[in-house]
Structure formats: structure tokens, C-alpha cells
Design a protein around this motif. Structure first.
Motif, short mmCIF file in Angstrom:
data_model
loop_
_atom_site.label_atom_id
_atom_site.label_comp_id
_atom_site.label_asym_id
_atom_site.label_seq_id
_atom_site.Cartn_x
_atom_site.Cartn_y
_atom_site.Cartn_z
N GLY A 212 0.75 -1.13 -0.05
CA GLY A 212 0.00 -0.20 -0.02
C GLY A 212 0.82 1.33 -0.03
N ILE A 213 1.79 1.23 0.81
CA ILE A 213 2.77 2.52 0.79
C ILE A 213 3.31 2.53 -0.37
CG2 ILE A 213 4.85 3.28 1.88
CD1 ILE A 213 4.08 1.92 4.51
N LEU A 214 4.11 1.33 -1.03
CA LEU A 214 4.85 1.62 -2.34
C LEU A 214 3.86 1.95 -3.47
CD1 LEU A 214 7.07 -1.62 -2.02
CD2 LEU A 214 7.66 0.66 -1.70
N ILE A 215 2.72 1.46 -3.47
CA ILE A 215 1.67 1.89 -4.51
C ILE A 215 1.27 3.26 -4.48
CG2 ILE A 215 -0.71 1.61 -5.24
CD1 ILE A 215 -0.46 -1.49 -4.57
N MET A 216 1.06 3.90 -3.13
CA MET A 216 1.06 5.35 -3.02
C MET A 216 1.95 6.05 -3.59
SD MET A 216 0.30 7.62 0.69
CE MET A 216 2.26 7.51 0.75
N VAL A 217 3.30 5.86 -3.30
CA VAL A 217 4.35 6.57 -3.73
C VAL A 217 4.44 6.59 -5.29
CG1 VAL A 217 6.95 6.81 -3.48
CG2 VAL A 217 5.62 6.32 -1.58
N ILE A 218 4.18 5.30 -5.63
CA ILE A 218 4.17 5.11 -7.19
C ILE A 218 3.33 5.82 -7.77
CG2 ILE A 218 4.10 3.53 -8.80
CD1 ILE A 218 5.36 1.28 -7.25
N ASN A 219 2.04 5.95 -7.42
CA ASN A 219 0.79 6.54 -7.85
C ASN A 219 1.11 8.15 -8.03
OD1 ASN A 219 -0.64 4.45 -8.47
ND2 ASN A 219 -2.16 4.61 -7.06
N ILE A 220 1.84 8.57 -6.90
CA ILE A 220 2.07 10.19 -6.80
C ILE A 220 3.03 10.54 -7.91
CG2 ILE A 220 2.76 11.96 -5.33
CD1 ILE A 220 1.44 10.53 -2.90
N ILE A 221 4.08 9.81 -7.82
CA ILE A 221 5.13 10.12 -8.54
C ILE A 221 4.79 10.14 -10.18
CG2 ILE A 221 7.57 9.40 -9.31
CD1 ILE A 221 8.21 8.65 -6.52
N GLY A 222 4.07 8.69 -10.53
CA GLY A 222 3.63 8.55 -11.68
C GLY A 222 2.78 9.51 -12.25
N GLY A 223 1.90 10.03 -11.36
CA GLY A 223 0.86 10.94 -11.52
C GLY A 223 1.23 12.08 -12.25
N LEU A 224 2.30 12.64 -11.11
CA LEU A 224 2.85 14.03 -11.47
C LEU A 224 3.72 13.85 -12.79
CD1 LEU A 224 4.64 14.85 -8.01
CD2 LEU A 224 2.79 15.81 -9.09
N ILE A 225 4.15 12.73 -13.22
CA ILE A 225 5.00 12.72 -14.36
C ILE A 225 3.85 12.73 -15.54
CG2 ILE A 225 6.13 11.04 -15.93
CD1 ILE A 225 7.84 10.06 -13.45
N VAL A 226 2.93 11.71 -15.53
CA VAL A 226 1.58 11.92 -16.41
C VAL A 226 1.39 13.26 -16.72
CG1 VAL A 226 -0.46 11.14 -17.19
CG2 VAL A 226 1.40 9.64 -16.24
N GLY A 227 0.85 13.95 -15.59
CA GLY A 227 0.27 15.36 -15.67
C GLY A 227 1.09 16.38 -16.02
N ILE A 228 2.43 16.19 -15.61
CA ILE A 228 3.06 17.52 -16.30
C ILE A 228 3.77 17.28 -17.58
CG2 ILE A 228 5.38 18.51 -15.63
CD1 ILE A 228 4.86 18.07 -12.73
N PHE A 229 4.27 16.18 -17.80
CA PHE A 229 4.77 15.90 -19.19
C PHE A 229 3.78 15.52 -20.26
CE2 PHE A 229 8.07 15.19 -16.08
CZ PHE A 229 9.25 16.21 -16.57
N GLN A 230 2.69 14.75 -19.89
CA GLN A 230 1.81 14.49 -20.87
C GLN A 230 0.67 15.59 -21.14
OE1 GLN A 230 0.49 10.09 -20.73
NE2 GLN A 230 2.67 9.44 -20.99
N HIS A 231 -0.07 15.81 -20.15
CA HIS A 231 -0.98 16.68 -20.04
C HIS A 231 -0.78 17.86 -20.01
CE1 HIS A 231 -3.67 13.09 -20.35
NE2 HIS A 231 -2.90 12.70 -19.42
N LYS A 232 0.64 18.44 -19.90
CA LYS A 232 1.04 19.69 -19.75
C LYS A 232 0.37 20.65 -18.44
CE LYS A 232 3.23 18.92 -23.52
NZ LYS A 232 4.74 18.50 -23.46
N MET A 233 0.16 20.07 -17.37
CA MET A 233 -0.35 20.58 -16.32
C MET A 233 0.58 21.19 -15.46
SD MET A 233 -3.04 17.45 -15.22
CE MET A 233 -3.59 18.33 -13.72
N LEU A 234 0.23 22.14 -14.56
CA LEU A 234 0.79 22.73 -13.75
C LEU A 234 1.28 22.04 -12.72
CD1 LEU A 234 -0.37 26.59 -13.61
CD2 LEU A 234 1.38 25.71 -14.74
N PHE A 235 2.45 22.23 -11.98
CA PHE A 235 2.90 21.20 -10.87
C PHE A 235 2.05 21.17 -9.95
CE2 PHE A 235 4.97 20.32 -6.72
CZ PHE A 235 5.63 19.01 -7.17
N THR A 236 1.39 22.31 -9.50
CA THR A 236 0.68 22.49 -8.02
C THR A 236 -0.69 21.68 -8.57
OG1 THR A 236 -0.14 24.40 -9.08
CG2 THR A 236 1.44 24.45 -7.36
N LYS A 237 -1.33 21.82 -9.95
CA LYS A 237 -2.69 21.03 -10.20
C LYS A 237 -2.32 19.82 -10.28
CE LYS A 237 -6.69 22.58 -11.51
NZ LYS A 237 -7.57 23.32 -10.58
#
Length: 698
Positions: A212-237
Motif C-alpha cells: 500500500g505504501i509503495l503503491i501510494m508513492v508510485i501513484n503520486i510520482i507517476g501521476g506527477l510525471i503523466v500530468g506534467i509531461f503528458q497533459h502539460k499541467m502545472l505542478f501544483t494542479k
């Protein structure tokens, strides 16, 4: 119309199939589908809700069980529920990373509710709450439950030999039947399997918490990468969207995990009684008004301290005083799982009854405390101690001709730890010791080279023997030693004791049981014998005399016919009837004691035979006493002859006049238990040549 009928037949056949059989495979298919196939948010909501409901059901079932074996499916349910949560994590991670940029509702309403409502939409608070839940689950509940399961499994396994011995003792005593014994053995095995499975299953929950801890860390890091680099979202958003979704996903998985971990703790920490967990807690927490009163006083004193929340403390103080008063006036009727021995008065003690009288067992084995390990259940039935004991009784029954009594096995803490003894009617007949875990190498010819191990005399035949480790078995076999396993020594010793003391084991009850058995095959003979020809007492004495002289009684038809034929003349003379039966059984006797074509026996000198005949003739009224000097001389000469027979590997048989055989048997067999005394008339019909190897009193 035909289609409707065929559909109806199919439905009828489906009803015959138990739906429980399909539940397991169906659940596996769902779990695999969640791992591989993308799921719609609505389906994910259904599965998350099902997971929560399942965890609550598991917790409630564990609380309402009164015995651990009522929920033996718990370890496998724990495994499937863990797999279900991990599959849901994989499915939700896929949806979060694919559609998380679209907003908080992109992964379904359940995740959105846990991410926003439960933690106020603040991802920092969500992370803290999630980590605390994981720590509680991983460090407190799961670790404690796993440790209890481990210790419980160890104690259950250590206690299995004692429980098995108690079951076999009850079975041998006739207190329970075979079916009941099998059920009790199955219950012990299931209990051991359950705690062993729980010990392993708790590791699944611990692994789930780490995942559960590892999945949470992977989801947050993976989500930031997908959101920022694929969907051009701001870091805070991106941080706001993906972190909130990840926290919601983590909470919706960890809360059911915490509930199931609690159920695991409830299962392994409960003490089996006739009450469920709620009844145990309430019945034992709130059954003493004095405890409640003292608790209220302590809480009231704390409530009077300045600076404390006085109103709340005094409110609870009042509630405790009221509860104490209610308990005092209305004592609880909960069943106590533990008896309060302090309240028992001497006047309540029951007087002694016949149940307190302990009768001696006909045949018993007593073990030192360390020997319990040799009677534990073995995976191989043939190596099981009690299986060997049962085989000994069967073998002796076939060889002798009657069923020996049940063997009662019990602990005797007054014996040395590795000692055992065999008793007949409370009297010690044989004793020995066993080195647990070792093997006994027996030199049956007393001619082999010594081994580098502890040397003893084997307890049954007094052969030179050595206690050896497993590593020396091959070496001992090469030298010609016979190897005996530790749990085979007592059955072997018991076998010889039964054969040598069969007359002591054959009582009136066994005589009646033998007649009842023979009546199934020869009803007319039994009807003519008792009470028309002789009574049960004479029959018992005749059979006992035959067994005392080691004559098998398997040919009951010949024995009964002989007794019926000669009962008119010798109705009350058991010794004469015994001699007549022996004459009819002479071929069986010769077959038992002589293997070779030549009958090699010990003879009696003519002079000594004449003296003995005159002695017994003069003491015909019952005082058949040999003069002490002659008696000692006779025994010494006979011992020399017996030693010679043993050296020549000949049967230990003394051939005497028919008039002497009966008297000498009563005297000599008490001194030489391995001696067989035959009369010349008993060898009259044999065609084998008779060779006298030694003459006593020549």
C-alpha cells in the motif's frame, strides 16, 4: 416450445450444481480481470463497495464464532481478500493515471469521497492519515496477530502427542468409539493446520500494508510525471489532482485491510469457550460491581483536579456509580468461562463415589515424560506407535487364539524420563529405556563386532545391543546388526510379554467372550459344553492351563469336542481334562515347537524319573512337594541341559513320562518360562525320529 423446454431442463440441472463450488473460480476470474482489463469508474465503485462489505462481514463472523474451528476458512479468505485489494489497487492505479487529469471524479465516486470528504480535500492531511492507518495495521495489529498465531501454532503442535495419547487411551479404555476417536483426531489436526495457516496468512496482510505504501508513492510520482509531461499541467494542479486521488484510493483499500487485520487478531486471540467475543468481553468486564465502583471513584478524583475537563469526568463518574449500583442489585447472568475457585466452600465438596475407585488395567504401558515424543502421529501409518500396538494385539490374537485385552497407555512422571514399563493388572512385568531419536542395533547372535556407541542388553531377549545415531545405520547393517526404530521397541517388548503371559491375561470375562465368539461357528458344541458338560469355571481353568504351557487354542472345535467327550468321567478335574486336550492337540504342539525333521529334546534319567514318580504318587492328595535337596539338584541339572540346547540352537523341550508331565509343568514353568514339557504319549503318533541331546539326572 422445444427451446423453452430445453432451457427449463438446463435450469433444473443448474440447480443441482452447488453455487458454492463456482464461488472460488468466479472470484479468481474477477481478480484476474481487474488486473488485466481496464474498468469503468462505476464498476470500480461497485468493487470497492463490495470489498468494504466483505471486510465487515469477515469481522462480524470472527466475532460471533465461539470456537476457532468454526471459521477454518479464515486463512484462505484472508488470502483472497488480500488479492482482491491488490487487484483493486492495480485497477484504480490504471484509471488514476489514465484519467486523473480530468478531475477528482475521474476514478469513481468512492475514491472521490474518501479523498475529499474524509480528509477535507487536503492531500497533506490525507498522506498523514494514510500513513497512520498503515502503521497501525502493519506495526500493531498484524504484527501482534502474526506473533500470536506463530506461538499458538507452536503450542498446538507441541501439545498434539499428549492429546493423541489421551484419545488413544480413551479409545483403548472403551470410553469412546472408533468414529468418535477419528473425529477428535481430525479436530486436533484441523486445529494445528488452522494455526499453521494463520501463521503464514498473516504475512499476506503485512505484505499488503507494505505494498500500500509503495503503491501510494508510485501513484503520486507517476501521476506527477503523466500530468506534467503528458497533459502539460502545472505542478501544483497535478499534485492536487493525482495526490488526492491516490490518497482516496489508498484509504479505500487500507480501511478494509485494517478491518480484516482486526478480524485476524480476534480469531487468534480468542479463547475457545461456549461464548462469542461480545459475550466474553461484556460478561468478564462488567460482572464485578466493586471494580466499577472503584473505577468511578478514581475517575471522580481526577475530575476534581483543577484544569481538567471536570464536567465530562464527573459525568462518566456518575455513569459508573449508576452501573455499579445496578450490578450490585442485579448480578449479571453471564456464563463465566473460568470458574472462580476462591468462592468454593468445603461444604460444597462432593463425597467420594464409586467413580473415584480406579480399577487396575488388565494390560498397561507407562511412559516417562520424554517418551511422549515417540507416540506422536506419523505421516506413515505403519510407523505410528498406536498402529503398531494394535498390530501386536492382532498378531497375538491370531497366534494364541483369543483377543488380548486393550492396552492402556499413560504417562508416569515418577519414572525416569526415558524409561517405560509394561504392567499386567498393575504388576510390572517388563521394563526398559529408550533413547529418543536413536536406533537400536541388535546383535541377535552375540558374535558381531562392537559399535562405537552406548552398549546395552536388549530388554526382550537380552541380546547385546547399541544405541546408534542415524548416521551409523549403514555401518551397523553391513556388520550384520538388526536395526530397530525407537517407537518399535515397546510394541516388540509388549508382543513377547503377551505371548509369555497369555494365561494371566485370560480371565473369566475373556473365557465368556471366547465362547460367545466360538458360538457363531459351532453353536451346537457350545450348547452341549456349558452348562450340560462342564461349567464356565472348569472351561476357564483348562484354557488357562493350555495357555500357561504356551499351547495355542486356535483349534477350538477339537478342544470343545474333547471336553464334551471326557467330561462325564473328569467333570471337575481341570488338570486331567487339560492333559486329554493336549493329547488331541499333539500334532499342533509338535508343529509349534519343532521345525526340523528330527525331534531334539532333553530327557529324564531313569533313576530320577522313578524317584519323582514315587514322590508324586505319595503326594497324590495335593501335596506334590519334592524334597529340597532333590529339587535343587533337579533345577541345576535342568539348567545345564537348557543352556546346552540354546547353544546348539535346539528347542527347549523336556520329554517326560505322561504321569509326570502335569506335575512337573506346575513346578518347572515357574522357574523356566521358556521351557516346554511334553509327555511320551504326546509324541506317540509322530513319525519324526526323537533324539535326546541331554539327560537330566543320568
Amino acid at each position: 416450445m422445444i427451446n423453452i423446454l430445453s432451457l427449463s431442463n438446463v435450469l433444473k440441472k443448474l440447480k443441482l450444481v452447488q453455487w458454492q463450488i463456482l464461488a472460488g473460480p468466479f472470484l479468481i476470474l474477477i481478480i484476474l480481470s481487474m488486473m488485466v482489463l481496464p474498468l469503468a469508474p462505476f464498476i470500480l465503485d461497485l468493487l470497492f463497495t463490495f470489498n468494504i462489505a466483505l471486510s465487515i462481514i469477515i469481522l462480524l463472523v470472527s466475532m460471533f464464532t465461539t470456537h476457532t474451528l468454526e471459521f477454518t476458512a479464515f486463512p484462505i479468505i484472508l488470502l483472497f481478500s488480500t488479492l482482491l485489494r491488490l487487484a483493486l489497487n492495480i485497477a484504480s492505479t490504471r484509471i488514476i493515471l489514465l484519467y486523473g487529469h480530468m478531475g477528482s471524479y475521474s476514478a469513481g465516486n468512492v475514491i472521490q469521497a474518501f479523498g475529499h470528504f474524509l480528509v477535507g480535500g487536503n492531500f497533506a492531511i490525507g498522506i498523514v492519515v494514510f500513513v497512520i492507518l498503515v502503521i497501525i495495521n502493519f506495526m500493531v495489529i498484524t504484527k501482534g496477530a502474526g506473533r500470536i498465531a506463530e506461538v499458538g501454532a507452536r503450542f498446538i503442535l507441541d501439545g498434539m502427542p499428549g492429546k493423541q495419547m489421551a484419545i488413544d487411551a480413551d479409545l483403548n479404555a472403551g470410553l469412546i468409539g472408533e468414529t468418535q476417536a477419528k473425529n477428535r483426531r481430525l479436530e486436533i489436526t484441523q486445529e494445528a493446520d488452522f494455526y499453521g495457516s494463520m501463521d503464514g496468512a498473516s504475512k499476506f496482510v503485512r505484505g499488503d500494508a507494505i505494498a500500500g505504501i509503495l503503491i501510494m508513492v508510485i501513484n503520486i510520482i507517476g501521476g506527477l510525471i503523466v500530468g506534467i509531461f503528458q497533459h502539460k499541467m502545472l505542478f501544483t494542479k497535478a499534485a492536487e489532482f493525482y495526490t488526492i486521488l491516490t490518497i482516496g484510493d489508498g484509504l479505500v483499500a487500507q480501511i478494509p485491510a485494517l478491518v480484516i487485520s482486526t478480524a485476524s487478531g480476534v480469531i487468534v486471540t480468542r479463547v475457545s469457550t461456549k461464548q462469542n467475543v461480545s459475550e466474553q468481553m461484556i460478561g468478564q468486564l462488567f460482572n464485578n460491581h466493586k471494580v466499577i465502583l472503584l473505577s468511578g471513584i478514581v475517575l471522580g478524583i481526577l475530575g476534581l483536579v483543577p484544569g481538567m475537563p471536570n464536567l465530562i469526568f464527573l459525568l462518566f463518574t456518575s455513569l459508573l456509580f449508576a452501573l455499579s449500583w445496578l450490578l450490585y442489585n442485579n448480578p449479571p447472568k453471564f456464563k463465566k468461562s473460568i470458574l472462580n475457585h476462591d468462592t468454593v466452600n468445603i461444604s460444597d465438596d462432593k463425597d467420594a463415589t464409586w467413580n473415584d475407585v480406579q480399577l487396575e488395567d488388565s494390560l498397561g504401558i507407562e511412559l516417562g515424560s520424554k517418551l511422549v515424543t515417540i507416540i506422536k502421529n506419523n505421516d506413515n501409518v505403519k510407523d505410528d506407535f498406536f498402529h503398531k500396538i494394535r498390530n501386536v494385539r492382532k498378531k497375538c490374537a491370531k497366534e494364541i487364539g483369543f483377543l488380548p485385552p486393550l492396552v492402556h497407555v499413560r504417562n508416569n512422571f515418577n519414572l525416569s524420563q526415558e524409561d517405560y514399563r509394561i504392567l499386567i493388572k498393575g504388576i510390572e512385568i517388563g521394563r526398559g529405556f529408550i533413547r529418543c531419536g536413536k536406533f537400536l542395533a541388535i546383535d541377535s547372535k552375540n558374535m558381531l563386532d562392537a559399535l562405537t556407541a552406548e552398549e546395552i542388553l536388549e530388554p526382550v531377549f537380552n541380546f547385546k545391543s547399541f544405541w546408534i545415531d542415524r548416521s551409523l545405520i549403514d555401518q551397523a547393517k553391513r556388520k550384520g546388526y538388526n536395526i530397530i526404530q525407537d517407537n518399535s521397541i515397546i510394541p516388540t517388548h509388549l508382543n513377547q510379554i503377551i505371548l509369555r503371559n497369555s494365561s494371566k491375561l485370560f480371565g473369566r470375562q475373556e473365557a465368556q467372550q471366547l465362547l460367545d465368539h466360538v458360538n457363531k461357528y459351532f453353536p451346537k458344541l457350545v450348547e452341549d459344553l456349558i452348562p450340560n458338560s462342564i461349567n464356565l469355571t472348569i472351561f476357564h481353568k483348562v484354557i488357562q492351563n493350555l495357555l500357561f504351557e504356551h499351547v495355542p487354542i486356535r483349534d477350538m472345535q477339537t478342544i470343545l469336542e474333547t471336553l464334551i467327550t471326557n467330561s462325564a468321567i473328569h467333570k471337575n478335574d481341570s488338570l486331567m481334562l487339560t492333559s486329554l486336550v493336549r493329547l488331541r492337540l499333539q500334532k499342533l504342539i509338535i508343529q509349534k515347537f519343532f521345525d526340523n525333521d528330527e525331534l531334539k529334546v532333553i530327557g529324564l534319567g531313569v533313576k530320577l524319573e522313578g524317584i519323582l514318580l514315587q514322590t508324586f504318587k505319595n503326594g497324590a492328595n495335593g501335596n506334590n512337594v519334592i524334597e529340597p535337596g532333590l529339587y535343587n539338584y533337579f533345577l541345576q541339572e535342568l539348567k545345564t541341559a537348557i543352556d546346552r540346547q540354546i547353544l546348539l540352537n535346539n528347542p527347549i523341550v523336556l520329554l517326560v513320562s505322561h504321569k509326570l508331565r502335569m506335575h512337573l509343568s506346575q513346578i518347572l514353568l515357574k522357574v523356566f518360562s521358556n521351557l516346554t514339557i511334553l509327555s511320551n504319549l504326546e509324541l506317540e503318533e509322530t513319525e519324526k525320529p526323537i533324539h535326546v541331546t541331554s539327560v537330566v539326572g543320568s
